[in-house]
Write an enzyme that holds these catalytic residues in place. Structure first.
Site, PDB file in Angstrom:
ATOM      1  N   ARG A   1     -45.009   6.551 -26.085  1.00 18.73           N
ATOM      2  CA  ARG A   1     -44.105   6.607 -27.242  1.00 18.73           C
ATOM      3  C   ARG A   1     -43.623   5.237 -27.696  1.00 18.73           C
ATOM      4  O   ARG A   1     -43.188   5.069 -28.824  1.00 18.73           O
ATOM      5  CB  ARG A   1     -42.876   7.453 -26.909  1.00 18.73           C
ATOM      6  CG  ARG A   1     -43.208   8.876 -26.501  1.00 18.73           C
ATOM      7  CD  ARG A   1     -42.015   9.541 -25.873  1.00 18.73           C
ATOM      8  NE  ARG A   1     -41.677   8.842 -24.612  1.00 18.73           N
ATOM      9  CZ  ARG A   1     -40.567   9.008 -23.934  1.00 18.73           C
ATOM     10  NH1 ARG A   1     -39.649   9.850 -24.350  1.00 18.73           N
ATOM     11  NH2 ARG A   1     -40.355   8.354 -22.818  1.00 18.73           N
TER      12      ARG A   1
ATOM     13  N   GLU B   1     -32.739  -1.943 -21.677  1.00 16.20           N
ATOM     14  CA  GLU B   1     -31.291  -2.129 -21.662  1.00 16.20           C
ATOM     15  C   GLU B   1     -31.047  -3.575 -22.064  1.00 16.20           C
ATOM     16  O   GLU B   1     -31.314  -4.500 -21.299  1.00 16.20           O
ATOM     17  CB  GLU B   1     -30.755  -1.863 -20.256  1.00 16.20           C
ATOM     18  CG  GLU B   1     -29.253  -1.903 -20.155  1.00 16.20           C
ATOM     19  CD  GLU B   1     -28.795  -1.540 -18.753  1.00 16.20           C
ATOM     20  OE1 GLU B   1     -28.642  -2.463 -17.928  1.00 16.20           O
ATOM     21  OE2 GLU B   1     -28.621  -0.329 -18.494  1.00 16.20           O
TER      22      GLU B   1
ATOM     23  N   GLN C   1     -17.874  -8.979 -30.988  1.00 17.42           N
ATOM     24  CA  GLN C   1     -18.465  -8.793 -32.318  1.00 17.42           C
ATOM     25  C   GLN C   1     -19.978  -8.878 -32.221  1.00 17.42           C
ATOM     26  O   GLN C   1     -20.502  -9.721 -31.500  1.00 17.42           O
ATOM     27  CB  GLN C   1     -17.927  -9.892 -33.252  1.00 17.42           C
ATOM     28  CG  GLN C   1     -18.471  -9.851 -34.663  1.00 17.42           C
ATOM     29  CD  GLN C   1     -17.816 -10.927 -35.527  1.00 17.42           C
ATOM     30  OE1 GLN C   1     -16.602 -11.021 -35.577  1.00 17.42           O
ATOM     31  NE2 GLN C   1     -18.624 -11.722 -36.204  1.00 17.42           N
ATOM     32  N   ASP C   2     -20.675  -8.000 -32.934  1.00 21.28           N
ATOM     33  CA  ASP C   2     -22.130  -8.061 -33.060  1.00 21.28           C
ATOM     34  C   ASP C   2     -22.480  -8.464 -34.487  1.00 21.28           C
ATOM     35  O   ASP C   2     -21.874  -7.963 -35.441  1.00 21.28           O
ATOM     36  CB  ASP C   2     -22.778  -6.706 -32.757  1.00 21.28           C
ATOM     37  CG  ASP C   2     -22.872  -6.401 -31.270  1.00 21.28           C
ATOM     38  OD1 ASP C   2     -22.399  -7.204 -30.457  1.00 21.28           O
ATOM     39  OD2 ASP C   2     -23.431  -5.352 -30.934  1.00 21.28           O
ATOM     40  N   ASN C   3     -23.471  -9.356 -34.634  1.00 24.99           N
ATOM     41  CA  ASN C   3     -23.952  -9.786 -35.943  1.00 24.99           C
ATOM     42  C   ASN C   3     -25.448  -9.501 -36.047  1.00 24.99           C
ATOM     43  O   ASN C   3     -26.150  -9.494 -35.038  1.00 24.99           O
ATOM     44  CB  ASN C   3     -23.705 -11.282 -36.148  1.00 24.99           C
ATOM     45  CG  ASN C   3     -22.233 -11.631 -36.154  1.00 24.99           C
ATOM     46  OD1 ASN C   3     -21.378 -10.812 -36.474  1.00 24.99           O
ATOM     47  ND2 ASN C   3     -21.924 -12.860 -35.790  1.00 24.99           N
TER      48      ASN C   3
ATOM     49  N   ARG D   1     -31.617 -21.847 -39.853  1.00 24.12           N
ATOM     50  CA  ARG D   1     -30.174 -21.615 -39.926  1.00 24.12           C
ATOM     51  C   ARG D   1     -29.547 -22.389 -38.769  1.00 24.12           C
ATOM     52  O   ARG D   1     -29.909 -22.207 -37.631  1.00 24.12           O
ATOM     53  CB  ARG D   1     -29.845 -20.132 -39.824  1.00 24.12           C
ATOM     54  CG  ARG D   1     -30.379 -19.311 -40.999  1.00 24.12           C
ATOM     55  CD  ARG D   1     -29.976 -17.847 -40.831  1.00 24.12           C
ATOM     56  NE  ARG D   1     -30.606 -16.997 -41.797  1.00 24.12           N
ATOM     57  CZ  ARG D   1     -29.952 -16.371 -42.792  1.00 24.12           C
ATOM     58  NH1 ARG D   1     -28.661 -16.529 -42.935  1.00 24.12           N
ATOM     59  NH2 ARG D   1     -30.609 -15.605 -43.617  1.00 24.12           N
TER      60      ARG D   1
ATOM     61  N   LYS E   1     -22.584 -16.895 -27.506  1.00 23.22           N
ATOM     62  CA  LYS E   1     -23.470 -15.954 -28.197  1.00 23.22           C
ATOM     63  C   LYS E   1     -24.568 -15.473 -27.255  1.00 23.22           C
ATOM     64  O   LYS E   1     -25.049 -16.236 -26.414  1.00 23.22           O
ATOM     65  CB  LYS E   1     -24.120 -16.613 -29.416  1.00 23.22           C
ATOM     66  CG  LYS E   1     -23.138 -17.044 -30.481  1.00 23.22           C
ATOM     67  CD  LYS E   1     -23.836 -17.761 -31.620  1.00 23.22           C
ATOM     68  CE  LYS E   1     -22.843 -18.205 -32.677  1.00 23.22           C
ATOM     69  NZ  LYS E   1     -23.495 -19.002 -33.740  1.00 23.22           N
TER      70      LYS E   1
ATOM     71  N   HIS F   1     -25.652 -23.821 -32.259  1.00 23.18           N
ATOM     72  CA  HIS F   1     -26.752 -22.859 -32.246  1.00 23.18           C
ATOM     73  C   HIS F   1     -27.499 -22.893 -33.580  1.00 23.18           C
ATOM     74  O   HIS F   1     -26.889 -23.006 -34.645  1.00 23.18           O
ATOM     75  CB  HIS F   1     -26.203 -21.444 -32.016  1.00 23.18           C
ATOM     76  CG  HIS F   1     -27.213 -20.374 -32.197  1.00 23.18           C
ATOM     77  ND1 HIS F   1     -27.127 -19.423 -33.190  1.00 23.18           N
ATOM     78  CD2 HIS F   1     -28.364 -20.101 -31.522  1.00 23.18           C
ATOM     79  CE1 HIS F   1     -28.157 -18.608 -33.101  1.00 23.18           C
ATOM     80  NE2 HIS F   1     -28.927 -19.000 -32.106  1.00 23.18           N
TER      81      HIS F   1
ATOM     82  N   TYR G   1     -27.099 -10.675 -32.615  1.00 25.72           N
ATOM     83  CA  TYR G   1     -26.413 -11.426 -31.571  1.00 25.72           C
ATOM     84  C   TYR G   1     -24.975 -10.985 -31.384  1.00 25.72           C
ATOM     85  O   TYR G   1     -24.307 -10.558 -32.309  1.00 25.72           O
ATOM     86  CB  TYR G   1     -26.498 -12.931 -31.811  1.00 25.72           C
ATOM     87  CG  TYR G   1     -25.969 -13.443 -33.126  1.00 25.72           C
ATOM     88  CD1 TYR G   1     -24.722 -14.053 -33.206  1.00 25.72           C
ATOM     89  CD2 TYR G   1     -26.732 -13.355 -34.278  1.00 25.72           C
ATOM     90  CE1 TYR G   1     -24.248 -14.551 -34.402  1.00 25.72           C
ATOM     91  CE2 TYR G   1     -26.272 -13.840 -35.486  1.00 25.72           C
ATOM     92  CZ  TYR G   1     -25.023 -14.450 -35.544  1.00 25.72           C
ATOM     93  OH  TYR G   1     -24.556 -14.936 -36.733  1.00 25.72           O
TER      94      TYR G   1
ATOM     95  N   LYS H   1     -25.301 -25.779 -47.353  1.00 28.70           N
ATOM     96  CA  LYS H   1     -24.391 -26.201 -46.277  1.00 28.70           C
ATOM     97  C   LYS H   1     -25.159 -26.820 -45.115  1.00 28.70           C
ATOM     98  O   LYS H   1     -24.773 -27.880 -44.599  1.00 28.70           O
ATOM     99  CB  LYS H   1     -23.586 -24.993 -45.801  1.00 28.70           C
ATOM    100  CG  LYS H   1     -22.659 -25.264 -44.641  1.00 28.70           C
ATOM    101  CD  LYS H   1     -21.885 -24.007 -44.295  1.00 28.70           C
ATOM    102  CE  LYS H   1     -22.014 -23.711 -42.830  1.00 28.70           C
ATOM    103  NZ  LYS H   1     -21.332 -22.502 -42.420  1.00 28.70           N
ATOM    104  N   ASP H   2     -26.257 -26.196 -44.696  1.00 29.37           N
ATOM    105  CA  ASP H   2     -27.033 -26.724 -43.577  1.00 29.37           C
ATOM    106  C   ASP H   2     -27.738 -28.024 -43.943  1.00 29.37           C
ATOM    107  O   ASP H   2     -27.842 -28.929 -43.115  1.00 29.37           O
ATOM    108  CB  ASP H   2     -28.026 -25.691 -43.066  1.00 29.37           C
ATOM    109  CG  ASP H   2     -27.351 -24.545 -42.329  1.00 29.37           C
ATOM    110  OD1 ASP H   2     -26.161 -24.668 -41.962  1.00 29.37           O
ATOM    111  OD2 ASP H   2     -28.014 -23.516 -42.111  1.00 29.37           O
TER     112      ASP H   2
END
Length: 189
Positions: free
Chosen positions: A26, A31, A49-51, A62, A75, A122, A135, A171-172
């Site tokens: 399948r 995990e 928090q998850d992004n 990025r 992170k 990062h 993340y 910005k970067d």
């Protein structure tokens, strides 16, 4: 229990993790996070928090991003679709590895993850179209504390696996260089 990459010691506390996958006809099950299991590997952050981001074009870069205290973030990064080259840069003043970087390919196929502790910038470059990055963060987004360093800073010297000019945000592209950077992070041995 996930495995840890022996190369993680190149920059202390940056951890490359590959959770095991259980496959059958399948597909697979993995995990992707267990507080108990990750604590055993030295990942001691509490995530709040998850992004999830999508980068459509190959060669999108990025970063290099961070949040300063009092809202500094650790992170735990993985790639849910496609592939990225994920990078952590030590920006802790006084660190023996200050300005050094570690980079790994994270992909939907390999299931690998990168833990980036507080005190590191990062960034990532997409290696496949429509790459999705998922993340966990140890603090909430606080725009007043965000900072960045130039993705192509020659003093850092990241060997980005790019085959053409990168796709960057304004910005970067305008982020400052490491030279003259006054880090809000201090190495604590």
């Amino acid at each position: 229990m996930p495995s840890i990459d022996a190369n993680h010691a190149a920059i202390a506390r940056v951890v490359h993790i590959t959770p095991p996958r259980f496959s059958d006809h399948r597909g697979f099950f993995a995990e992707t996070y267990s507080q108990r299991g990750y604590a055993a590997l030295g990942v001691d952050a509490t995530f709040v928090q998850d992004n999830h981001s999508l980068s459509a074009a190959v060669g999108t870069v990025r970063g290099l991003h961070f949040q300063a205290p009092p809202h500094a973030q650790a992170k735990l990064v993985r790639c849910g679709r496609g592939a990225i080259f994920d990078v952590a840069v030590d920006i802790r003043s006084g660190s023996p590895t200050y300005g050094r970087w570690a980079g790994y390919t994270l992909s939907a196929e390999n299931g690998a993850q990168l833990y980036i502790p507080v005190g590191f910038a990062h960034g990532f470059a997409t290696l496949e179209p429509d790459s999705e990055i998922i993340y966990k963060c140890s603090d909430y987004y606080a725009p007043e504390t965000e900072g960045a360093l130039r993705w192509d800073d020659p003093d850092i010297g990241i060997a980005w696996p790019l085959t053409s000019a990168p796709v960057l945000s304004e910005k970067d592209a305008a982020a400052p260089l490491l030279a003259g950077f006054n880090s809000p992070f201090t190495f604590e041995g």
